[in-house]
Motif scaffolding. Structure first.
Motif, PDB file in Angstrom:
ATOM      1  N   TYR A  23      39.806  20.547 -29.067  1.00 38.20           N
ATOM      2  CA  TYR A  23      39.503  20.932 -27.435  1.00 38.20           C
ATOM      3  C   TYR A  23      39.796  22.242 -27.152  1.00 38.20           C
ATOM      4  CZ  TYR A  23      38.128  16.280 -26.308  1.00 38.20           C
ATOM      5  OH  TYR A  23      37.553  15.014 -26.501  1.00 38.20           O
TER       6      TYR A  23
ATOM      7  N   ILE B  60      31.511  14.899 -27.424  1.00 36.55           N
ATOM      8  CA  ILE B  60      32.731  14.545 -26.978  1.00 36.55           C
ATOM      9  C   ILE B  60      33.573  15.743 -26.574  1.00 36.55           C
ATOM     10  CG2 ILE B  60      33.066  12.359 -27.563  1.00 36.55           C
ATOM     11  CD1 ILE B  60      34.932  13.183 -29.751  1.00 36.55           C
TER      12      ILE B  60
ATOM     13  N   TRP C 220      33.177  18.229 -22.794  1.00 32.24           N
ATOM     14  CA  TRP C 220      33.674  18.327 -21.602  1.00 32.24           C
ATOM     15  C   TRP C 220      34.537  19.459 -20.853  1.00 32.24           C
ATOM     16  CZ3 TRP C 220      31.837  15.073 -17.974  1.00 32.24           C
ATOM     17  CH2 TRP C 220      30.876  14.167 -18.565  1.00 32.24           C
TER      18      TRP C 220
ATOM     19  N   THR D  26      37.163  10.992 -23.292  1.00 26.47           N
ATOM     20  CA  THR D  26      36.597  11.959 -22.292  1.00 26.47           C
ATOM     21  C   THR D  26      37.283  11.397 -20.785  1.00 26.47           C
ATOM     22  OG1 THR D  26      34.656  10.141 -21.824  1.00 26.47           O
ATOM     23  CG2 THR D  26      34.298  12.419 -22.908  1.00 26.47           C
TER      24      THR D  26
ATOM     25  N   MET E  49      40.558  13.258 -21.067  1.00 24.82           N
ATOM     26  CA  MET E  49      40.307  14.793 -21.332  1.00 24.82           C
ATOM     27  C   MET E  49      40.054  15.234 -19.828  1.00 24.82           C
ATOM     28  SD  MET E  49      40.780  16.567 -23.661  1.00 24.82           S
ATOM     29  CE  MET E  49      40.225  17.938 -23.152  1.00 24.82           C
TER      30      MET E  49
ATOM     31  N   ARG F 296      32.564  11.560 -12.034  1.00 19.31           N
ATOM     32  CA  ARG F 296      31.461  11.325 -12.676  1.00 19.31           C
ATOM     33  C   ARG F 296      31.722  10.551 -13.803  1.00 19.31           C
ATOM     34  NH1 ARG F 296      27.375  15.898 -14.307  1.00 19.31           N
ATOM     35  NH2 ARG F 296      29.145  16.081 -15.564  1.00 19.31           N
ATOM     36  N   VAL F 297      32.785  10.935 -14.729  1.00 20.56           N
ATOM     37  CA  VAL F 297      32.953  10.341 -16.004  1.00 20.56           C
ATOM     38  C   VAL F 297      33.469   8.938 -15.765  1.00 20.56           C
ATOM     39  CG1 VAL F 297      34.555  10.176 -17.949  1.00 20.56           C
ATOM     40  CG2 VAL F 297      33.456  12.300 -17.254  1.00 20.56           C
TER      41      VAL F 297
ATOM     42  N   ARG G 155      30.447   6.644 -14.816  1.00 21.23           N
ATOM     43  CA  ARG G 155      29.923   6.236 -15.848  1.00 21.23           C
ATOM     44  C   ARG G 155      30.507   5.414 -16.815  1.00 21.23           C
ATOM     45  NH1 ARG G 155      28.766  10.475 -20.594  1.00 21.23           N
ATOM     46  NH2 ARG G 155      30.841   9.581 -21.297  1.00 21.23           N
TER      47      ARG G 155
END
Lengths: 171, 744
Positions: free
Chosen positions: A130, A168, A171, B353, B356, B397-398, B401
Motif C-alpha cells: 500500500y 485491492i 483504494w 479494504t 484500509m 461507500r466501502v 458495498r
C-alpha cells in the motif's frame, strides 16, 4: 520591500546566461557572460516537480550535489539542448511502463508481481504494497523492494484481468 | 505449489563471459561487473552485459559483443550515480566522464562496493574484490527478505523453528497436553447427549407406560442428561482456567525471550528495523502465537476429532441401517465449502479494504488534530473538513458495498451449508413412517447431523489460522537467530579504565559504499579534553559512537588503555565511559530513578551529590515530591535545561573516566547553557573528555580540537594553533560564527 524572489536570488538558466552541451554520454553546463564562456562541469538534471510538471523547472545539480540553477521550461532551450536534457531526464526517471499484469501474489506483507512491461517481462517484489504505490489520479507508480519504479500511466486503460489483480491496492 | 518451486539459478558472470569470449581466463582480469541496462533513446533498455576490469582497462561486453574500452591508466576517480531510476558506475579522467556499467537498483549495494574497490585501485594500485555482500534476497526462493531480517520467512526451516518453540515451551508441555485432552473430553461428552435423548424418546416418551410404571430409570436418564451438561460445562471451565494460565505463561516467555534478544542486538541490528516493527514482534506476533497455542490449536483438534467421531458414528449407523445419512449431510456442504473457498479471496479483500479505508480516515484525523495549531493559524479549517469528509465518504461507500455483499452472501451460504439437514429430516422421517427407524434414533441422528456443521464451517478458517501462526513464528524466529550482536569475549577481564583512547587506522560506514570515517588515526591521553568540530554529517557522532562501542569498526581498531575495545568486558566499558547526549531521554519513573539509571545501586546521598554538582538539586527540591517526582515518558513536566541537568547528573553519578558530550548544551538558551557549562566544567576536570559542539565557544577549554572533514581528521591542535592557518576549516568556522554573533 524586497520580494521573496529577489531574496532567493533566483535567476533561471536561460539561453543568454548558459549553454548546454554533451560530452560523450554526459551533459555539461557552460555559463555565459557576454562573450566569455566558462565551463561549469558535468551536471545531473532533476525535475523539481516530477509528477506535475515534467518539462518545467528542471534543476541542474553538480556532481557534488550543489545547485547550479534551474531551467524554467524545456521549450525555452534550443532543439539540440533540449535533446540533451531530454536524454538525461529519460535516464534519471527511467521506469519500465507496465502494460499488463500477469500475477500478483501476496505473502508475509510482500507482494510478488509478474508483469509485462516495455522492457520485457519482469518479476519483482514490493514490500508494504500500500505504501509503495504512488497514486496520481489514474496514474500509478509502483516502487519495488530495491527502489526500482514502474509506471502505470492509466490504470483504467489496463485490461480487466490485469486491473482485477491489483484492485485491492487501488483504494 | 508453484510458490515452492526453487528458482533456477542462471549461469554465473564468469561462465557467461567464457561463453562469449572463451579467451578469458580467471587470472587475466581483476574483477567482473555484471550490468543489465544500456542507453537507448527511451532511457535504457534491458540487456545482459559484463564489464571486465583488467589491470590496464575496463572492457565492456553487451549481449556477447565487445562494445567499448576505457583505459584506467590516467583515470583519477570513480563515481556512483544512484539516485535516479538506475545505478551507474562512472569513471573520471580529468573533466571527462565514462560510463562503465548501468543496472537497475537491485545492484545498488554491489555497485557501491565496486566503486569503493575501483577507487582504491586507482588511488593505491591495489584491487581487492568486494566480499560477498549480505544478499537481501533468499538464495532458495528468490524472494526478498523482510526489512531488517537475515533469513527467508518462507524457507527459514520450519523444523528449526518448531524445535526452538519446543525448547522455549518445554515446561509448559504437560499443561498443553492436558488442555488438548480436555478439548477432546469436552467433544466426547458432547457426543453422549444425543444417545441419551434417543434412550429417553424411545424408552419412555414413545411408551409412556414404561415411564409411569418405573419412574426411577427415567429419572436416571434425565439426571444423566443433566450430568452431561454439567460435566461439559465443568470441563470447559477447567479448560478455560488452564488455557488462560498457559496463555499468560506462553506470552510471558515469548515476550521475555524476544525482548531479551532485542536488547542484545547491536545498535545497527536494532536500527535496521523500525521501532514499530520491533514492537509488533514483541506484542502482536507473540500474541498471535500464544492464541494459537492455547486456543486455536485446541479448537482445531476438537473440531477435527468431533468431525471424525460423528462421521464414524453416522457411517456405522448408515451401514447398519442401510441409510445414506452421512452423505446427505456431507455432500450438500461440499458446494458451500467450495463457494466459501472461492470467495475467501473476496472476503479477505473486503476485510482489507474496509480496514484500509478506515485506517486511512483515522490517520487523517490524527494528522489534522496533531497539526490543529497550524490549521487554525492558516485558517484552513474548511479545507480540512472537506478532506475529512471525502475520507469518511470513502469509508461509507466501502462499508455499504461490503455490507450488501455480506447481507446476500452469508444467508445464501448458510442455507446451502445446512441444506443437508432437510434431506436428513426427509429421509429419516420417511424411514420412521415406513417403520424402519424409531423416533429416538431420528432425534439422535439429526442431532449428530447438526453437530457436523460446526467442524465443516470451521474447516474454511483452519488453514488461514495455521498460516497466520506460522508467519508470526517465522517473524519471531527470524529475530531470535539474528547474529547482529556485538560479540563480547567471554573471558574478558574487568578493569578500571584510565582514559587512554586510541584510534588505529579506523574505517567505518553505516551503509555499504558510503564510508563515514576513513583511515582515522587518533591518540587521546588521559585527562585531555578533545573538542570535535566539523560540518554536519561529517562523522563527529560516529567517532564517539565507536568509543562507546555502539558499533564495531569495519577496519582498524579502537583501543582503550591499549586494549582493543572488543576485548573489554561490557562492565568495564559501561562503567568507564559515560555520555551526555543532545537528546535527553528520561524514562517514566522518578527523578531519582532517572539519575541512578546507569548505577541503580547508588545511595541516596550519591544521587543528591550528583544532582548538586549538575546544578539540578535546587530545581528538584522545588518540586513538590523532590527526588521522588514522577516524570513522564519524555519528562514533559521538566524544561529542556532541567532535563539536561538530570542527564548530566546521570553521567556524574557514574563517575566515568571517559566522558562523552554530544551537543550536550546546544538545545538550550544562552543563559541556561552557561549554567550547565559551569556544571560540566566541574565534571570534565581530570577526565578524558570528547565533546561535540556546534557553538565553538563551548569548546574554549579544550586542550585539543579535532576538525573532521571528508571522512577523516583534517586539522588538529589548540584553538590558537588552528587559528594560525587562515585558510583552514577551523578558521573559517570561527569567523563565520563570529560574524553571526556580531550580527545578532
Amino acid at each position: 520591500m524586497q520580494s521573496v524572489f529577489d531574496i532567493a536570488g533566483i535567476t533561471p538558466l536561460d539561453c543568454k546566461n548558459s549553454r548546454i552541451a554533451a560530452e560523450g554520454d554526459f551533459p555539461v553546463l557552460y555559463r555565459l557572460e557576454g562573450q566569455k564562456e566558462e565551463r561549469v562541469g558535468c551536471f545531473e538534471a532533476k525535475r523539481a516537480f516530477p509528477f506535475e510538471k515534467e518539462d518545467e523547472y528542471i534543476v541542474l545539480l553538480s556532481e557534488e550535489g550543489k545547485d547550479l540553477g534551474f531551467i524554467r521550461a524545456l521549450s525555452e532551450r534550443s532543439e539540440q539542448e533540449r535533446a540533451i536534457l531530454e536524454r538525461e531526464l529519460s535516464r534519471r526517471y527511467f521506469m519500465p511502463v507496465i502494460t499488463g499484469i500477469q500475477k500478483v501474489t501476496e505473502r508475509f506483507a510482500f507482494s510478488y508481481w509478474k508483469v509485462k512491461t516495455t522492457s520485457g517481462d519482469l518479476e519483482f517484489s514490493v514490500k508494504d504494497t500500500y505504501r509503495s504505490l504512488i497514486h496520481l489520479g489514474k496514474r500509478i507508480i509502483v516502487t519495488d523492494a530495491d527502489g526500482n519504479r514502474y509506471d502505470i500511466p492509466d490504470v483504467t486503460a489496463l485490461d480487466r484481468d490485469s486491473r482485477k489483480k491489483i484492485d485491492i491496492y487501488l483504494w | 505449489m508453484s510458490l515452492k518451486k526453487k528458482k533456477k539459478e542462471g549461469p554465473s558472470t564468469e561462465q557467461t563471459l567464457c561463453s562469449w569470449d572463451a579467451r578469458w581466463q580467471e587470472q587475466d582480469y581483476l574483477d567482473l561487473i555484471p550490468f543489465n541496462y544500456t542507453a537507448c533513446p527511451e532511457g535504457f533498455s534491458r540487456i545482459t552485459g559484463i564489464a571486465v576490469i583488467t589491470k590496464e582497462k575496463i572492457i565492456c561486453y553487451e549481449q556477447g559483443q565487445r562494445c567499448r574500452e576505457i583505459g584506467l591508466a590516467s583515470a583519477d576517480g570513480c563515481l556512483l550515480l544512484a539516485d535516479g531510476g538506475a545505478v551507474r558506475i562512472v569513471l573520471c579522467r580529468g573533466e571527462e566522464r565514462f560510463t562503465v556499467a548501468v543496472a537497475d537498483l537491485k545492484y545498488k549495494e554491489r555497485y557501491g562496493a565496486f566503486v569503493q574497490a575501483l577507487t582504491r585501485y586507482i588511488e593505491e594500485g591495489i584491487y581487492q574484490r568486494p566480499g560477498i555482500l549480505r544478499e537481501r534476497v533468499c538464495p532458495r526462493c528468490g524472494r526478498p527478505y523482510r526489512p531488517g531480517s537475515n533469513s527467508c520467512v518462507r524457507c527459514g526451516g520450519k523444523k528449526k523453528q518448531l524445535a526452538w518453540l519446543f525448547t522455549l515451551f518445554k515446561p509448559m508441555i504437560p499443561g498443553l497436553i492436558l488442555s488438548l485432552f480436555l478439548f477432546l473430553a469436552i467433544s466426547a461428552v458432547g457426543l453422549i447427549a444425543p444417545m441419551l435423548s434417543e434412550k429417553m424418546v424411545d424408552g419412555y416418551l414413545k411408551n409412556p407406560e414404561a415411564g409411569r410404571s418405573d419412574l426411577l430409570p427415567y429419572l436416571l436418564v434425565v439426571l444423566a442428561m443433566f450430568g452431561c451438561t454439567a460435566l461439559s460445562r465443568g470441563l470447559s471451565a477447567l479448560r478455560s482456567v488452564i488455557s488462560s494460565k498457559l496463555g499468560a505463561k506462553a506470552a510471558y516467555r515469548l515476550r521475555a525471550a524476544v525482548f531479551e534478544k532485542i536488547q542484545q542486538l547491536s545498535l545497527a541490528g536494532v536500527n535496521r528495523r523500525t521501532a514499530g516493527e520491533l514492537m509488533q514482534r514483541v506484542t502482536d506476533d507473540a500474541a498471535v502465537l500464544k492464541n494459537f497455542l492455547t486456543g486455536d490449536l485446541g479448537s482445531i483438534v476438537e473440531q477435527i476429532s468431533t468431525f471424525l467421531a460423528i462421521g464414524v458414528i453416522l457411517i456405522v449407523s448408515d451401514i447398519q441401517n442401510d441409510t445414506p445419512l452421512f452423505l446427505l449431510v456431507f455432500l450438500p456442504a461440499i458446494p458451500a465449502m467450495v463457494l466459501m473457498y472461492m470467495f475467501n479471496r473476496r472476503i479477505r479483500r473486503i476485510y482489507r479494504t474496509q480496514w484500509m479505508v478506515s485506517s486511512k480516515a483515522s490517520t487523517l484525523l490524527h494528522d489534522i488534530f496533531s497539526g490543529i495549531r497550524v490549521v487554525k493559524a492558516f485558517g484552513r479549517e474548511k479545507d480540512e473538513i472537506v478532506k475529512y469528509e471525502k475520507a469518511i465518504y470513502g469509508v461509507k461507500r466501502v462499508q455499504k458495498r461490503n455490507e450488501l455483499f455480506w447481507a446476500i452472501f452469508s444467508p445464501m451460504l448458510n442455507t446451502l451449508m445446512t441444506m443437508g439437514e432437510f434431506f436428513v429430516l426427509f429421509f429419516v422421517g420417511n424411514a420412521i413412517l415406513k417403520g424402519d427407524m424409531t423416533l429416538g434414533e431420528m432425534t439422535k441422528l439429526t442431532a449428530y447431523a447438526a453437530m457436523l456443521y460446526g467442524p465443516l464451517r470451521s474447516m474454511a478458517f483452519i488453514p488461514r489460522r495455521i498460516l497466520r501462526a506460522t508467519t508470526s513464528l517465522s517473524k519471531i524466529y527470524d529475530l531470535m537467530v539474528d547474529d547482529d550482536i556485538l560479540p563480547h569475549k567471554k573471558d574478558a577481564e574487568s578493569r578500571m579504565l584510565e582514559g587512554h583512547v586510541t584510534f588505529k587506522d579506523v574505517s567505518f560506514g553505516y551503509e555499504v559504499g558510503k564510508p563515514v570515517l576513513k583511515h582515522v588515526d587518533l591518540e587521546i591521553h588521559p585527562g585531555e579534553m578533545i573538542g570535535i568540530v566539523g560540518r554536519s554529517g561529517v562523522g563527529k557522532s560516529t567517532l564517539i559512537n565507536l568509543v562507546m562501542r555502539l558499533y564495531d569498526t569495519e577496519e582498524g581498531q579502537v583501543l582503550l588503555d591499549g586494549v582493543d575495545i572488543k576485548d573489554l568486558s561490557p562492565d568495564t566499558l559501561r562503567a568507564g565511559v559515560g555520555a551526555v547526549l543532545q537528546e535527553t531521554f528520561l524514562f517514566a519513573g522518578t527523578i531519582k530513578d532517572n539519575i541512578a539509571y546507569a548505577k541503580p545501586n547508588a545511595t541516596a546521598e550519591e544521587v543528591i551529590a550528583a544532582a548538586k554538582v549538575a546544578g539540578a538539586h535546587e530545581f528538584i527540591m522545588r518540586q513538590k515530591d523532590g527526588y521522588d517526582t514522577y516524570v513522564g515518558e519524555k519528562g514533559f513536566t521538566l524544561s529542556g535545561g532541567e532535563r539536561q541537568r538530570i542527564a548530566i547528573a546521570r553521567a556524574i553519578l557514574l563517575d566515568p573516566k571517559i566522558l562523552i558530550l554530544d551537543e550536550a548544551t546546544s538545545a538550550l538558551d544562552t543563559e541556561t547553557e552557561k549554567q550547565i557549562q559551569d556544571a560540566l566544567q566541574k565534571l570534565i576536570a581530570g577526565r578524558t573528555t570528547l565533546a561535540i559542539a556546534h557553538r565553538l565557544s563551548t569548546l574554549r577549554n579544550a586542550t585539543r580540537l579535532i576538525v573532521l572533514d571528508d571522512h577523516g581528521i583534517a586539522e588538529q591542535g589548540t584553538h590558537e594553533e588552528l587559528m594560525q592557518n587562515k585558510n583552514g576549516i577551523y578558521y573559517g568556522l570561527v569567523m563565520a560564527q563570529r560574524q553571526m554573533s556580531s550580527k545578532k
